[in-house]
Design a protein around this motif. Structure first.
Motif, PDB file in Angstrom:
ATOM      1  N   LEU A   7      22.748  15.961 -67.622  1.00  0.00           N
ATOM      2  CA  LEU A   7      21.467  16.211 -68.279  1.00  0.00           C
ATOM      3  C   LEU A   7      20.311  15.864 -67.344  1.00  0.00           C
ATOM      4  O   LEU A   7      19.327  16.602 -67.256  1.00  0.00           O
ATOM      5  CB  LEU A   7      21.357  15.419 -69.585  1.00  0.00           C
ATOM      6  N   SER A   8      20.431  14.768 -66.624  1.00  0.00           N
ATOM      7  CA  SER A   8      19.382  14.372 -65.675  1.00  0.00           C
ATOM      8  C   SER A   8      19.222  15.405 -64.564  1.00  0.00           C
ATOM      9  O   SER A   8      18.098  15.792 -64.224  1.00  0.00           O
ATOM     10  CB  SER A   8      19.701  13.001 -65.066  1.00  0.00           C
ATOM     11  N   VAL A   9      20.331  15.868 -63.993  1.00  0.00           N
ATOM     12  CA  VAL A   9      20.281  16.883 -62.950  1.00  0.00           C
ATOM     13  C   VAL A   9      19.665  18.168 -63.503  1.00  0.00           C
ATOM     14  O   VAL A   9      18.812  18.790 -62.869  1.00  0.00           O
ATOM     15  CB  VAL A   9      21.692  17.148 -62.369  1.00  0.00           C
ATOM     16  N   HIS A  10      20.095  18.553 -64.687  1.00  0.00           N
ATOM     17  CA  HIS A  10      19.603  19.775 -65.337  1.00  0.00           C
ATOM     18  C   HIS A  10      18.082  19.723 -65.531  1.00  0.00           C
ATOM     19  O   HIS A  10      17.363  20.652 -65.152  1.00  0.00           O
ATOM     20  CB  HIS A  10      20.326  19.933 -66.681  1.00  0.00           C
ATOM     21  N   VAL A  11      17.593  18.638 -66.085  1.00  0.00           N
ATOM     22  CA  VAL A  11      16.158  18.507 -66.377  1.00  0.00           C
ATOM     23  C   VAL A  11      15.345  18.357 -65.095  1.00  0.00           C
ATOM     24  O   VAL A  11      14.321  19.036 -64.919  1.00  0.00           O
ATOM     25  CB  VAL A  11      15.901  17.326 -67.343  1.00  0.00           C
ATOM     26  N   LEU A  12      15.772  17.489 -64.194  1.00  0.00           N
ATOM     27  CA  LEU A  12      15.019  17.288 -62.953  1.00  0.00           C
ATOM     28  C   LEU A  12      14.980  18.559 -62.092  1.00  0.00           C
ATOM     29  O   LEU A  12      13.926  18.913 -61.563  1.00  0.00           O
ATOM     30  CB  LEU A  12      15.594  16.122 -62.154  1.00  0.00           C
ATOM     31  N   ALA A  13      16.103  19.238 -61.972  1.00  0.00           N
ATOM     32  CA  ALA A  13      16.121  20.486 -61.199  1.00  0.00           C
ATOM     33  C   ALA A  13      15.240  21.534 -61.873  1.00  0.00           C
ATOM     34  O   ALA A  13      14.556  22.306 -61.189  1.00  0.00           O
ATOM     35  CB  ALA A  13      17.548  21.002 -61.048  1.00  0.00           C
ATOM     36  N   GLY A  14      15.233  21.553 -63.196  1.00  0.00           N
ATOM     37  CA  GLY A  14      14.365  22.489 -63.916  1.00  0.00           C
ATOM     38  C   GLY A  14      12.901  22.224 -63.632  1.00  0.00           C
ATOM     39  O   GLY A  14      12.131  23.150 -63.352  1.00  0.00           O
ATOM     40  N   ILE A  15      12.517  20.976 -63.677  1.00  0.00           N
ATOM     41  CA  ILE A  15      11.117  20.613 -63.430  1.00  0.00           C
ATOM     42  C   ILE A  15      10.720  20.951 -61.997  1.00  0.00           C
ATOM     43  O   ILE A  15       9.699  21.599 -61.758  1.00  0.00           O
ATOM     44  CB  ILE A  15      10.883  19.118 -63.722  1.00  0.00           C
ATOM     45  N   VAL A  16      11.531  20.522 -61.041  1.00  0.00           N
ATOM     46  CA  VAL A  16      11.170  20.688 -59.632  1.00  0.00           C
ATOM     47  C   VAL A  16      11.331  22.134 -59.164  1.00  0.00           C
ATOM     48  O   VAL A  16      10.385  22.726 -58.638  1.00  0.00           O
ATOM     49  CB  VAL A  16      11.999  19.734 -58.734  1.00  0.00           C
ATOM     50  N   PHE A  17      12.504  22.710 -59.367  1.00  0.00           N
ATOM     51  CA  PHE A  17      12.791  24.010 -58.771  1.00  0.00           C
ATOM     52  C   PHE A  17      12.284  25.185 -59.610  1.00  0.00           C
ATOM     53  O   PHE A  17      11.651  26.095 -59.075  1.00  0.00           O
ATOM     54  CB  PHE A  17      14.284  24.149 -58.474  1.00  0.00           C
ATOM     55  N   VAL A  18      12.572  25.175 -60.895  1.00  0.00           N
ATOM     56  CA  VAL A  18      12.066  26.271 -61.729  1.00  0.00           C
ATOM     57  C   VAL A  18      10.556  26.157 -61.853  1.00  0.00           C
ATOM     58  O   VAL A  18       9.837  27.162 -61.734  1.00  0.00           O
ATOM     59  CB  VAL A  18      12.749  26.279 -63.115  1.00  0.00           C
ATOM     60  N   GLY A  19      10.060  24.950 -62.042  1.00  0.00           N
ATOM     61  CA  GLY A  19       8.609  24.758 -62.118  1.00  0.00           C
ATOM     62  C   GLY A  19       7.922  25.177 -60.835  1.00  0.00           C
ATOM     63  O   GLY A  19       6.884  25.848 -60.859  1.00  0.00           O
ATOM     64  N   GLY A  20       8.507  24.819 -59.697  1.00  0.00           N
ATOM     65  CA  GLY A  20       7.929  25.194 -58.408  1.00  0.00           C
ATOM     66  C   GLY A  20       7.912  26.696 -58.200  1.00  0.00           C
ATOM     67  O   GLY A  20       6.915  27.264 -57.736  1.00  0.00           O
ATOM     68  N   SER A  21       9.005  27.362 -58.552  1.00  0.00           N
ATOM     69  CA  SER A  21       9.033  28.818 -58.386  1.00  0.00           C
ATOM     70  C   SER A  21       8.086  29.490 -59.368  1.00  0.00           C
ATOM     71  O   SER A  21       7.459  30.506 -59.038  1.00  0.00           O
ATOM     72  CB  SER A  21      10.454  29.373 -58.530  1.00  0.00           C
ATOM     73  N   ALA A  22       7.927  28.929 -60.554  1.00  0.00           N
ATOM     74  CA  ALA A  22       6.997  29.495 -61.543  1.00  0.00           C
ATOM     75  C   ALA A  22       5.554  29.399 -61.050  1.00  0.00           C
ATOM     76  O   ALA A  22       4.783  30.355 -61.175  1.00  0.00           O
ATOM     77  CB  ALA A  22       7.156  28.778 -62.882  1.00  0.00           C
ATOM     78  N   VAL A  23       5.190  28.270 -60.493  1.00  0.00           N
ATOM     79  CA  VAL A  23       3.834  28.103 -59.963  1.00  0.00           C
ATOM     80  C   VAL A  23       3.615  29.031 -58.774  1.00  0.00           C
ATOM     81  O   VAL A  23       2.585  29.700 -58.670  1.00  0.00           O
ATOM     82  CB  VAL A  23       3.572  26.626 -59.571  1.00  0.00           C
ATOM     83  N   ALA A  24       4.587  29.097 -57.870  1.00  0.00           N
ATOM     84  CA  ALA A  24       4.447  29.941 -56.679  1.00  0.00           C
ATOM     85  C   ALA A  24       4.310  31.417 -57.051  1.00  0.00           C
ATOM     86  O   ALA A  24       3.488  32.132 -56.470  1.00  0.00           O
ATOM     87  CB  ALA A  24       5.631  29.734 -55.741  1.00  0.00           C
ATOM     88  N   THR A  25       5.110  31.894 -58.019  1.00  0.00           N
ATOM     89  CA  THR A  25       5.007  33.304 -58.416  1.00  0.00           C
ATOM     90  C   THR A  25       3.645  33.595 -59.037  1.00  0.00           C
ATOM     91  O   THR A  25       3.100  34.682 -58.848  1.00  0.00           O
ATOM     92  CB  THR A  25       6.113  33.723 -59.407  1.00  0.00           C
TER      93      THR A  25
END
Length: 147
Positions: A7-25
């Motif tokens: 759960l920690s990996v899932h949430v942290l990766a979501g915040i960092v990687f999905v959030g980062g790609s969302a902002v960049a797009t």
């Protein structure tokens, strides 16, 4: 213990990687140079960096569904509707990024062109972000959860 790690990996990766790609797009169309109009804040260097972030963070973002699927399997939740809909939305978002957003960003970095394709790219980024927002809501609300 395993569930907490997943759960920690899932949430942290979501915040960092999905959030980062969302902002960049979302930011990319604002910075990519165009052939006409005021240069303003447009910068090829910034646009190139945002394109790299989009692709790199999206690639690392594959950790999110992987950890989520493993976690859902460990918890015996794979058949719950909120998990199924989340997986579908995740696949849609990933396909949108891979087949539309990233290639259009690369094309826009080629030769400065018209602003119209950038408006379409902004719209696609909005759909990408909306899909992820819906997944987050499903993760919180969990309709049909067996709790």
């Amino acid at each position: 213990m395993l569930e907490h790690v997943l759960l920690s990996v899932h949430v942290l990766a979501g915040i960092v990687f999905v959030g980062g790609s969302a902002v960049a797009t979302s930011l990319f169309p604002r910075y990519v140079p165009v052939a006409t109009g005021d240069a303003g804040e447009r910068s090829r260097g910034v646009a190139v960096a945002l394109h790299r972030i989009t692709g790199g963070y999206a690639a690392f973002g594959l950790i999110v569904p992987l950890a989520g699927i493993i976690l859902a399997s460990v918890q015996g939740r794979m058949g719950e509707i909120w998990i199924i809909i989340s997986m579908i939305l995740t696949a849609v978002a990933g396909a949108l990024l891979a087949t539309q957003i990233y290639p259009r960003q690369r094309a826009a970095l080629g030769e400065p062109g018209d602003e119209r394709p950038l408006r379409a790219l902004s719209m696609l980024a909005g759909f990408y972000n909306l899909a992820w927002a819906a997944v987050v809501v499903l993760m919180i609300v969990r309709p049909g959860a067996g709790d």
